[in-house]
Motif scaffolding. Structure first.
Motif, PDB file in Angstrom:
ATOM      1  N   PHE A   1       0.580  -1.130   0.088  1.00 32.46           N
ATOM      2  CA  PHE A   1      -0.197   0.009   0.013  1.00 32.46           C
ATOM      3  C   PHE A   1       0.875   1.371  -0.111  1.00 32.46           C
ATOM      4  O   PHE A   1       0.919   2.215  -0.651  1.00 32.46           O
ATOM      5  CB  PHE A   1      -0.791   0.493   1.044  1.00 32.46           C
ATOM      6  N   TYR A   2       1.825   1.051   0.403  1.00 35.01           N
ATOM      7  CA  TYR A   2       2.736   3.035   1.321  1.00 35.01           C
ATOM      8  C   TYR A   2       3.618   2.889  -1.045  1.00 35.01           C
ATOM      9  O   TYR A   2       3.706   3.987  -0.341  1.00 35.01           O
ATOM     10  CB  TYR A   2       3.550   2.260   1.562  1.00 35.01           C
ATOM     11  N   ASN A   3       4.336   1.337  -0.735  1.00 30.07           N
ATOM     12  CA  ASN A   3       4.723   1.871  -1.674  1.00 30.07           C
ATOM     13  C   ASN A   3       4.059   2.405  -3.308  1.00 30.07           C
ATOM     14  O   ASN A   3       4.859   2.921  -4.086  1.00 30.07           O
ATOM     15  CB  ASN A   3       5.519   0.692  -2.667  1.00 30.07           C
ATOM     16  N   MET A   4       2.844   1.411  -3.601  1.00 28.93           N
ATOM     17  CA  MET A   4       2.274   2.065  -4.131  1.00 28.93           C
ATOM     18  C   MET A   4       1.653   3.686  -4.493  1.00 28.93           C
ATOM     19  O   MET A   4       1.623   4.403  -5.318  1.00 28.93           O
ATOM     20  CB  MET A   4       0.912   1.393  -4.795  1.00 28.93           C
TER      21      MET A   4
ATOM     22  N   ALA B   1      -7.830  10.207  -3.016  1.00 27.24           N
ATOM     23  CA  ALA B   1      -9.170   9.082  -3.255  1.00 27.24           C
ATOM     24  C   ALA B   1      -9.703   8.962  -4.871  1.00 27.24           C
ATOM     25  O   ALA B   1      -8.817   7.656  -5.172  1.00 27.24           O
ATOM     26  CB  ALA B   1     -10.273   9.903  -2.029  1.00 27.24           C
ATOM     27  N   ASP B   2      -9.697  10.158  -5.741  1.00 21.78           N
ATOM     28  CA  ASP B   2     -10.532   9.852  -6.577  1.00 21.78           C
ATOM     29  C   ASP B   2      -9.228   9.141  -7.626  1.00 21.78           C
ATOM     30  O   ASP B   2      -9.286   8.763  -8.535  1.00 21.78           O
ATOM     31  CB  ASP B   2     -11.146  10.956  -7.205  1.00 21.78           C
ATOM     32  N   VAL B   3      -7.632   9.663  -7.523  1.00 21.90           N
ATOM     33  CA  VAL B   3      -6.604   9.668  -7.923  1.00 21.90           C
ATOM     34  C   VAL B   3      -6.563   7.652  -8.131  1.00 21.90           C
ATOM     35  O   VAL B   3      -6.390   6.944  -9.019  1.00 21.90           O
ATOM     36  CB  VAL B   3      -6.103  10.044  -8.111  1.00 21.90           C
TER      37      VAL B   3
ATOM     38  N   GLY C   1     -10.381  -1.459  -3.322  1.00 24.42           N
ATOM     39  CA  GLY C   1      -9.399  -1.904  -2.077  1.00 24.42           C
ATOM     40  C   GLY C   1      -8.075  -1.296  -2.147  1.00 24.42           C
ATOM     41  O   GLY C   1      -7.055  -2.070  -1.163  1.00 24.42           O
ATOM     42  N   TRP C   2      -7.535   0.618  -2.666  1.00 24.72           N
ATOM     43  CA  TRP C   2      -6.533   0.195  -2.618  1.00 24.72           C
ATOM     44  C   TRP C   2      -6.528   2.053  -1.462  1.00 24.72           C
ATOM     45  O   TRP C   2      -6.220   2.572  -1.187  1.00 24.72           O
ATOM     46  CB  TRP C   2      -5.881   0.781  -3.119  1.00 24.72           C
ATOM     47  N   GLU C   3      -7.381   2.175  -0.891  1.00 25.98           N
ATOM     48  CA  GLU C   3      -8.210   3.022  -0.214  1.00 25.98           C
ATOM     49  C   GLU C   3      -7.315   3.780   1.241  1.00 25.98           C
ATOM     50  O   GLU C   3      -6.555   5.156   1.236  1.00 25.98           O
ATOM     51  CB  GLU C   3      -9.407   2.459   1.081  1.00 25.98           C
ATOM     52  N   THR C   4      -5.959   3.041   1.245  1.00 25.73           N
ATOM     53  CA  THR C   4      -5.633   2.856   2.181  1.00 25.73           C
ATOM     54  C   THR C   4      -4.194   3.800   2.017  1.00 25.73           C
ATOM     55  O   THR C   4      -3.663   4.757   2.512  1.00 25.73           O
ATOM     56  CB  THR C   4      -4.461   1.767   2.691  1.00 25.73           C
ATOM     57  N   SER C   5      -3.206   3.489   0.881  1.00 21.24           N
ATOM     58  CA  SER C   5      -2.826   5.007  -0.129  1.00 21.24           C
ATOM     59  C   SER C   5      -3.417   5.856  -0.787  1.00 21.24           C
ATOM     60  O   SER C   5      -2.506   6.713  -0.587  1.00 21.24           O
ATOM     61  CB  SER C   5      -2.551   3.247  -2.181  1.00 21.24           C
ATOM     62  N   ALA C   6      -4.990   5.914  -0.768  1.00 18.57           N
ATOM     63  CA  ALA C   6      -4.840   7.169  -1.018  1.00 18.57           C
ATOM     64  C   ALA C   6      -4.494   8.397   0.397  1.00 18.57           C
ATOM     65  O   ALA C   6      -4.620   9.339  -0.019  1.00 18.57           O
ATOM     66  CB  ALA C   6      -6.496   7.024  -1.186  1.00 18.57           C
ATOM     67  N   THR C   7      -5.011   7.326   1.373  1.00 19.68           N
ATOM     68  CA  THR C   7      -5.469   7.920   2.807  1.00 19.68           C
ATOM     69  C   THR C   7      -3.062   8.847   2.796  1.00 19.68           C
ATOM     70  O   THR C   7      -2.485   9.584   3.101  1.00 19.68           O
ATOM     71  CB  THR C   7      -4.871   7.459   3.621  1.00 19.68           C
TER      72      THR C   7
ATOM     73  N   GLU D   1       0.078   4.641   8.837  1.00 22.43           N
ATOM     74  CA  GLU D   1      -0.226   6.124   8.240  1.00 22.43           C
ATOM     75  C   GLU D   1       0.412   7.573   8.989  1.00 22.43           C
ATOM     76  O   GLU D   1       0.533   8.475   8.334  1.00 22.43           O
ATOM     77  CB  GLU D   1      -1.710   6.532   9.316  1.00 22.43           C
ATOM     78  N   VAL D   2       1.210   6.562   9.971  1.00 23.76           N
ATOM     79  CA  VAL D   2       2.124   7.952  10.756  1.00 23.76           C
ATOM     80  C   VAL D   2       3.459   8.536   9.753  1.00 23.76           C
ATOM     81  O   VAL D   2       3.648   9.237   9.603  1.00 23.76           O
ATOM     82  CB  VAL D   2       2.539   7.349  11.614  1.00 23.76           C
ATOM     83  N   VAL D   3       4.063   7.141   8.657  1.00 22.05           N
ATOM     84  CA  VAL D   3       5.320   7.507   8.111  1.00 22.05           C
ATOM     85  C   VAL D   3       5.364   9.207   7.318  1.00 22.05           C
ATOM     86  O   VAL D   3       5.703   9.491   7.828  1.00 22.05           O
ATOM     87  CB  VAL D   3       5.516   6.568   7.037  1.00 22.05           C
TER      88      VAL D   3
END
Length: 479
Positions: free
Chosen positions: A246-249, A310-312, A320-326, A383-385
């Motif tokens: 998630f972080y890498n994407m 979020a949209d991008v 399934g990639w909502e964590t990446s959006a945050t 999310e803290v990184v």
């Protein structure tokens, strides 16, 4: 062609190449994100950290010395070529040997065989690497652009075909090998025809004077790579492979404007800076122009990513990639600060001060490693990184600009004022656009992005025309 004309031509060709490659790679990401699992991207991220770190040792850091040195003999180039090839063979053997250890460290046996296969990239790259450097030194960016686009298209086709047939992470690995192979073969063909054919000699004495520059470059690259990627290593170890996926994407989206737009200028400006390294007035002029031009493109793109994260992410990667959006929302600010600091590395090298880059990156790496590890120990959430990186960039990171200004005698005041102005304007335009799009309650993500992007462009482009005309005029001049 004059130096300025060659530089502008280089910017145009590199821009064409970058736009084409960005489109291809975004399409590849969008397709593969729907065909592969987050863990596949996590595995590839870990492997690429090991590969990327090892590439710092590829040619003992001497490649950039070829650009820095304005007079270099055929014998010296021959010795450097065989040194490069030997380093590639050694690194292939080392990475192949440690592949099982990486799998054990992450308790992930799936990583061993793909990394073993990926280690062949060192030998492949070594065959054509010197000729890429020589093309850059001679400002032959038209040839570089054509080769890079061809390699990207080849990689895209291989990646998609293998993913469709269910090869998982191997789709990413083989695609990377394909891109490197195509690039290396084409640069080798151009180099043998236009630059030189290496003699079957290696003289250690020919490289006297190269090693000090190279060793600092090698050390700087390795330390810089650690500081830039340690977050992924720690996330993978402490939070798991899926978290690092998630972080890498998210980081891939943020780094796209930087990794694709920054090199348009950095690839061109490094040899230009090297040619005028003793002319402080010209150096100041070229550097100020490059940073200001860079800000006009990267800052608005990253501002848009922050508001429309979020949209991008939904449009590019799917469900399934909502964590990446945050993560993207905050990482965009880190990317903006990185965009301001990144060009400084080229001018430091052009001044022959690879040692300064090394010591700075050593200090920065220690800080990044220590702080991220400490924070994740207390708050084990991915999310803290981004907040940690943002805080470090806003504080300790500012010292880098003082170093660049001091060594290269750069008048930094006008640059900072210009950059701050573009940040404020970009976020106001994007923020207003986001509020308007939200009020329209558009259901389709493509509609929200299309209308939002059009609205931002409709406001920002007139601003460029009326208030940044001087920079645009410089870009249009050929003499």
């Amino acid at each position: 062609m004059s130096l300025k004309s060659s530089a502008l031509s280089g910017i145009k060709w590199t821009t064409l190449s970058t736009v084409a490659q960005t489109g291809i790679q975004l399409a590849q990401l969008a397709i593969l994100a729907r065909l592969l699992e987050p863990s596949d991207f996590g595995l590839m991220a870990i492997m690429m950290i090991v590969i990327g770190f090892s590439q710092a040792f590829m040619d003992m850091g001497i490649s950039n010395a070829i650009i820095h040195r304005q007079n270099i003999t055929h014998d010296q180039l021959s010795s450097l070529y065989w040194l490069n090839l030997s380093s590639g063979l050694v690194l292939f053997a080392v990475v192949a040997a440690i592949s099982p250890l990486v799998g054990l460290f992450y308790r992930e046996p799936r990583i061993t065989e793909p990394m073993l296969l990926l280690s062949f990239v060192f030998v492949i790259v070594a065959l054509g690497n010197q000729y890429r450097i020589l093309c850059q030194k001679e400002l032959q960016f038209n040839k570089m652009a054509k080769i890079d686009i061809t390699a990207s298209v080849s990689s895209f086709i291989v990646a998609v075909v293998l993913a469709v047939y269910g090869y998982g992470v191997y789709a990413l690995v083989v695609a990377r090998l394909t891109e490197s192979s195509m690039s290396s073969i084409l640069f080798l063909a151009v180099g043998l025809k236009e630059h030189h054919r290496p003699k079957l000699i290696y003289r250690h004495a020919d490289l006297k004077g190269f090693y000090q520059f190279g060793l600092y470059q090698m050390a700087e690259r390795s330390i810089n790579y650690i500081s830039a990627n340690f977050d992924k290593l720690i996330i993978g170890k402490m939070l798991g492979i899926q978290a690092v996926g998630f972080y890498n994407m998210a980081w891939q989206l943020i780094i796209f404007p930087l990794a694709k737009i920054n090199p348009i200028l950095n690839r061109v400006t490094f040899p230009v800076y090297a040619k005028v390294q003793n002319d402080s007035v010209a150096l100041n002029r070229y550097y100020s122009f490059s940073v200001k031009t860079l800000s006009l493109v990267t800052v608005p793109l990253l501002a848009f990513l922050s508001f429309f994260a979020a949209d991008v992410v939904l449009f590019v990667f799917g469900e399934g990639w909502e964590t990446s959006a945050t993560l993207v929302t905050v990482l965009a600010f880190v990317g903006i600060l990185k965009a301001l600091g990144n060009p400084g590395g080229a001018i430091i090298l052009a001044k022959g001060r690879a040692d300064v880059g090394f010591w700075w990156n050593m200090i920065w790496a220690v800080l990044v490693v220590g702080v991220i590890y400490g924070v994740l120990t207390l708050v084990p959430q991915v999310e803290v990184v981004p907040y940690v990186l943002l805080a470090l960039s806003l504080t300790i990171g500012m010292i880098w600009h003082w170093i660049v200004a001091r060594i290269a005698s750069i008048a930094y005041g006008p640059i900072v004022i210009h950059f701050a102005k573009i940040i404020i304007i970009s976020f106001i335009i994007t923020g207003v656009s986001f509020v308007l799009i939200t009020s329209l309650n558009l259901e389709r993500v493509l509609s929200r992005l299309a209308v939002g992007g059009t609205l931002c462009a409709a406001i920002y482009l007139p601003y460029l025309f009326f208030f940044e005309r001087e920079i645009l005029k410089h870009l249009q001049r050929e003499k």
